[in-house]
Design a protein around this motif. Sequence first.
Motif, PDB file in Angstrom:
ATOM      1  N   THR A   1      -0.773  47.935  16.998  1.00 38.24           N
ATOM      2  CA  THR A   1      -0.648  46.735  16.164  1.00 38.24           C
ATOM      3  C   THR A   1      -2.061  46.327  15.726  1.00 38.24           C
ATOM      4  OG1 THR A   1      -0.749  45.387  18.156  1.00 38.24           O
ATOM      5  CG2 THR A   1       1.439  45.799  17.248  1.00 38.24           C
ATOM      6  N   ARG A   2      -2.122  45.372  14.782  1.00 35.78           N
ATOM      7  CA  ARG A   2      -3.434  44.863  14.348  1.00 35.78           C
ATOM      8  C   ARG A   2      -3.622  43.471  14.951  1.00 35.78           C
ATOM      9  NH1 ARG A   2      -3.576  45.612   8.449  1.00 35.78           N
ATOM     10  NH2 ARG A   2      -4.182  47.718   9.065  1.00 35.78           N
ATOM     11  N   ILE A   3      -4.833  43.209  15.452  1.00 33.88           N
ATOM     12  CA  ILE A   3      -5.101  41.896  16.052  1.00 33.88           C
ATOM     13  C   ILE A   3      -6.194  41.234  15.225  1.00 33.88           C
ATOM     14  CG2 ILE A   3      -5.927  40.724  18.128  1.00 33.88           C
ATOM     15  CD1 ILE A   3      -4.723  42.942  19.763  1.00 33.88           C
ATOM     16  N   ARG A   4      -5.863  40.056  14.680  1.00 29.61           N
ATOM     17  CA  ARG A   4      -6.807  39.424  13.755  1.00 29.61           C
ATOM     18  C   ARG A   4      -6.975  37.946  14.098  1.00 29.61           C
ATOM     19  NH1 ARG A   4      -4.065  39.695   9.207  1.00 29.61           N
ATOM     20  NH2 ARG A   4      -4.832  41.623   8.330  1.00 29.61           N
ATOM     21  N   ALA A   5      -8.225  37.511  14.090  1.00 29.55           N
ATOM     22  CA  ALA A   5      -8.493  36.076  14.309  1.00 29.55           C
ATOM     23  C   ALA A   5      -8.096  35.311  13.050  1.00 29.55           C
ATOM     24  CB  ALA A   5      -9.975  35.871  14.604  1.00 29.55           C
ATOM     25  N   THR A   6      -7.424  34.171  13.234  1.00 24.91           N
ATOM     26  CA  THR A   6      -7.058  33.369  12.059  1.00 24.91           C
ATOM     27  C   THR A   6      -7.805  32.039  12.048  1.00 24.91           C
ATOM     28  OG1 THR A   6      -5.165  32.533  13.275  1.00 24.91           O
ATOM     29  CG2 THR A   6      -4.756  34.334  11.744  1.00 24.91           C
ATOM     30  N   ALA A   7      -8.434  31.716  13.151  1.00 26.00           N
ATOM     31  CA  ALA A   7      -9.249  30.505  13.180  1.00 26.00           C
ATOM     32  C   ALA A   7     -10.531  30.826  13.951  1.00 26.00           C
ATOM     33  CB  ALA A   7      -8.490  29.375  13.871  1.00 26.00           C
ATOM     34  N   ALA A   8     -11.634  30.197  13.544  1.00 21.94           N
ATOM     35  CA  ALA A   8     -12.905  30.466  14.218  1.00 21.94           C
ATOM     36  C   ALA A   8     -12.839  29.943  15.650  1.00 21.94           C
ATOM     37  CB  ALA A   8     -14.041  29.783  13.461  1.00 21.94           C
ATOM     38  N   GLY A   9     -13.604  30.577  16.527  1.00 27.46           N
ATOM     39  CA  GLY A   9     -13.627  30.094  17.900  1.00 27.46           C
ATOM     40  C   GLY A   9     -14.094  31.172  18.842  1.00 27.46           C
ATOM     41  N   GLU A  10     -13.627  31.056  20.096  1.00 24.61           N
ATOM     42  CA  GLU A  10     -14.145  31.953  21.121  1.00 24.61           C
ATOM     43  C   GLU A  10     -13.013  32.726  21.802  1.00 24.61           C
ATOM     44  OE1 GLU A  10     -17.115  30.902  24.695  1.00 24.61           O
ATOM     45  OE2 GLU A  10     -14.972  30.761  25.176  1.00 24.61           O
ATOM     46  N   VAL A  11     -13.299  33.984  22.134  1.00 20.84           N
ATOM     47  CA  VAL A  11     -12.363  34.773  22.948  1.00 20.84           C
ATOM     48  C   VAL A  11     -13.144  35.391  24.110  1.00 20.84           C
ATOM     49  CG1 VAL A  11     -10.849  35.373  21.008  1.00 20.84           C
ATOM     50  CG2 VAL A  11     -12.723  36.913  21.618  1.00 20.84           C
ATOM     51  N   ILE A  12     -12.377  35.822  25.128  1.00 22.02           N
ATOM     52  CA  ILE A  12     -12.993  36.635  26.185  1.00 22.02           C
ATOM     53  C   ILE A  12     -12.542  38.070  25.930  1.00 22.02           C
ATOM     54  CG2 ILE A  12     -13.064  37.092  28.666  1.00 22.02           C
ATOM     55  CD1 ILE A  12     -12.258  34.097  28.999  1.00 22.02           C
ATOM     56  N   GLU A  13     -13.491  38.995  25.987  1.00 27.77           N
ATOM     57  CA  GLU A  13     -13.159  40.395  25.689  1.00 27.77           C
ATOM     58  C   GLU A  13     -13.413  41.254  26.918  1.00 27.77           C
ATOM     59  OE1 GLU A  13     -14.981  41.908  22.124  1.00 27.77           O
ATOM     60  OE2 GLU A  13     -14.857  43.965  22.840  1.00 27.77           O
ATOM     61  N   LEU A  14     -12.428  42.122  27.247  1.00 27.46           N
ATOM     62  CA  LEU A  14     -12.592  43.042  28.374  1.00 27.46           C
ATOM     63  C   LEU A  14     -12.352  44.460  27.895  1.00 27.46           C
ATOM     64  CD1 LEU A  14     -12.022  40.373  30.046  1.00 27.46           C
ATOM     65  CD2 LEU A  14     -10.909  41.835  31.726  1.00 27.46           C
ATOM     66  N   GLU A  15     -13.177  45.394  28.362  1.00 28.94           N
ATOM     67  CA  GLU A  15     -12.883  46.812  28.150  1.00 28.94           C
ATOM     68  C   GLU A  15     -11.695  47.167  29.036  1.00 28.94           C
ATOM     69  OE1 GLU A  15     -14.404  48.635  25.941  1.00 28.94           O
ATOM     70  OE2 GLU A  15     -15.836  47.051  25.456  1.00 28.94           O
ATOM     71  N   ARG A  16     -11.025  48.282  28.722  1.00 23.27           N
ATOM     72  CA  ARG A  16      -9.840  48.667  29.492  1.00 23.27           C
ATOM     73  C   ARG A  16     -10.168  48.836  30.984  1.00 23.27           C
ATOM     74  NH1 ARG A  16      -8.056  53.993  30.412  1.00 23.27           N
ATOM     75  NH2 ARG A  16      -6.124  53.881  31.590  1.00 23.27           N
ATOM     76  N   GLU A  17     -11.297  49.460  31.296  1.00 20.88           N
ATOM     77  CA  GLU A  17     -11.659  49.690  32.707  1.00 20.88           C
ATOM     78  C   GLU A  17     -11.840  48.355  33.428  1.00 20.88           C
ATOM     79  OE1 GLU A  17     -12.937  51.315  30.150  1.00 20.88           O
ATOM     80  OE2 GLU A  17     -11.794  53.136  30.627  1.00 20.88           O
ATOM     81  N   GLN A  18     -12.407  47.363  32.707  1.00 17.49           N
ATOM     82  CA  GLN A  18     -12.590  46.040  33.335  1.00 17.49           C
ATOM     83  C   GLN A  18     -11.229  45.397  33.614  1.00 17.49           C
ATOM     84  OE1 GLN A  18     -15.080  44.621  30.083  1.00 17.49           O
ATOM     85  NE2 GLN A  18     -16.852  44.514  31.448  1.00 17.49           N
ATOM     86  N   LEU A  19     -10.280  45.603  32.691  1.00 20.89           N
ATOM     87  CA  LEU A  19      -8.946  45.040  32.902  1.00 20.89           C
ATOM     88  C   LEU A  19      -8.266  45.732  34.102  1.00 20.89           C
ATOM     89  CD1 LEU A  19      -6.660  43.150  31.691  1.00 20.89           C
ATOM     90  CD2 LEU A  19      -5.668  45.296  30.978  1.00 20.89           C
TER      91      LEU A  19
END
Length: 558
Positions: free
Chosen positions: A98-116
Amino acid sequence: MAELVIGMPLTLAERIDQVFPTLKPPQVARIAAHGRRRQVQPGEVLLDVGDQLRFFVVTEAKIDIVSASGPSESLIVTLQPGQFTGEVNMLSGRRQFTRIRATAAGEVIELEREQLLALVQTDSELSDILMRAFILRRVELIAHQVGDAALVGSNHSADTLRIKEFLTRNSYPHAYVDLDRDPDVQDLFDRFHVGLADIPVVICRGQFVLRNPSNREIADCLGFNEAIDRTHVRDLVVVGAGPSGLAAAVYGASEGLDVLVLESDAPGGQAGSSSKIENYLGFPTGISGQELAGRAYTQAQKFGAQIMIAKCAKKLACDRKPYTIEMDDGQTVPAHAVIIATGAVYRRLSIDNASQFEGAGVYYGATFVEAQLCRGDEVIVVGGGNSAGQAAVFLAQSSKCVHMLVRSESLAASMSRYLIRRIEENPAIDLQTCAEIVRLEGNDHLERVQWRDKRTGKTETRDVRHIFVMAGAIPNTRWLDGCVLVDANGFIKTGTDLTREDLTNAGWPMARPPHLLETSLPGVFAVGDVRAGNVKRVASAVGEGSIAVASVHQVLRE
Ligand SMILES: Cc1cc2nc3c(=O)[nH]c(=O)nc-3n(C[C@H](O)[C@H](O)[C@H](O)COP(=O)(O)OP(=O)(O)OC[C@H]3O[C@@H](n4cnc5c(N)ncnc54)[C@H](O)[C@@H]3O)c2cc1C
């Protein structure tokens, strides 16, 4: 709360908090400790179809997840602060569909697969929430056919059935376009330059057109095994992902072993082709083989086991250590210990033209896929064991009549009592003992069947278009080519079944005798239906898979 767009059936509305839960601030903080915080801008694509997977938790932004495999996008869900992306692909490392797209400005937390993966293995509260959401999301994707694969075929084609089963049994969300019913099929053909002669066709990742592909070609195109390293020596390679192999993977990986599983088809093995397993401990109302397999598959991956799909072991190089397993694509994987869990398959119907109708009237499994093909029709089930009994009871729910043909005089010796009663009490099942099929007729599809009563010699011919054969198991041991000792029927001998003479003949090199499930080759074990003396039940397969792991630890210490 997430704003859900697709379908929105009532059950999902009720379960939405589990499918798209909102994490509490301390939970978000624990995830943040494993990854990094970053800013996003409106319109920014965080992950696109085909990308390597990453995991996002929304903290101050809004994120859309859209289906983008066709020419246009369609919104699946909008995630709000506290909610997270991901589904079971996160565990297997397969690509994003699927496609994941931000629709409003702000902050996310991002993890690599190994970290998850590290997170779900160490934080049991978050693991429960994430795993449940991932699994439920996959169920929804399958139900709504949201994915990056489309199958165009006909219900009358054996290869369409094979591919449908392969995708279904691998729980891979896909769209099915039925050539015989779908008016839009010509548009699809024109778009991908496909003709009727190419059927079945798989459109993979929205771009690649595979004409009547093998299961391996489909797996390769969809990237089933991309994330798996095959070069380093594994503690344990398990061959076969039926119940016994999956159990070995779960117990091995959860106890810290580096485990790789090779599966020639799809997880679940024979059990995966069972509509309902009623005698497995802990499921009083039964569980479908597909569901049991799906759960075990996810569980094994959660603990870090890697599972290669559509990879058939062709040879065991057993003359040196580490052992090496050669696959049908020519690649090899080395291992310090091996568990053989390759199970068994049903004997093919011994009628000259039976192979002509395989998948076109003659089937060796009875799942929902086959049941749909014979809805309202008369069918035949061949065999007197539990699997045949279950198939008869299951098919009787949707077929006009089930003729159950058994070679012996009664079911008593071969079938569990509870199933015999169900068959006897079901008016839609016609039990014929001492009966054997003698003739099959038809052109592209089975049309007529003749069977004979062995006592009287009398024959009966009926216009039956579907036969389910579940009689006489043959072990999948040919690929071992003499590396381990087998009994007269080809089942692998283990533990105390190996006599002193057996061990001498096999050149057993150790001072100790073989462990409980160890074969005549040290460090190589056999579990489940492939093993001589196994009782051919899901529970015993699972038990043996887990027991063998205890001995693997001992062997690795030697
Ligand atoms: C229709 C049906 C209904 C059943 N119902 C019940 C039931 O209700 N209760 C019950 O207790 N038992 C039931 N059984 C029996 C039960 O499913 C089996 O005993 C059990 O699945 C055996 O597990 P296994 O892992 O040993 O082997 P299998 O289930 O046979 O799995 C072996 C796996 O190895 C893979 N494989 C084979 N060769 C290779 C190779 N060379 N390389 C890589 N992979 C390979 C196969 O694709 C398969 O996935 C049923 C069986 C069937 C067919």
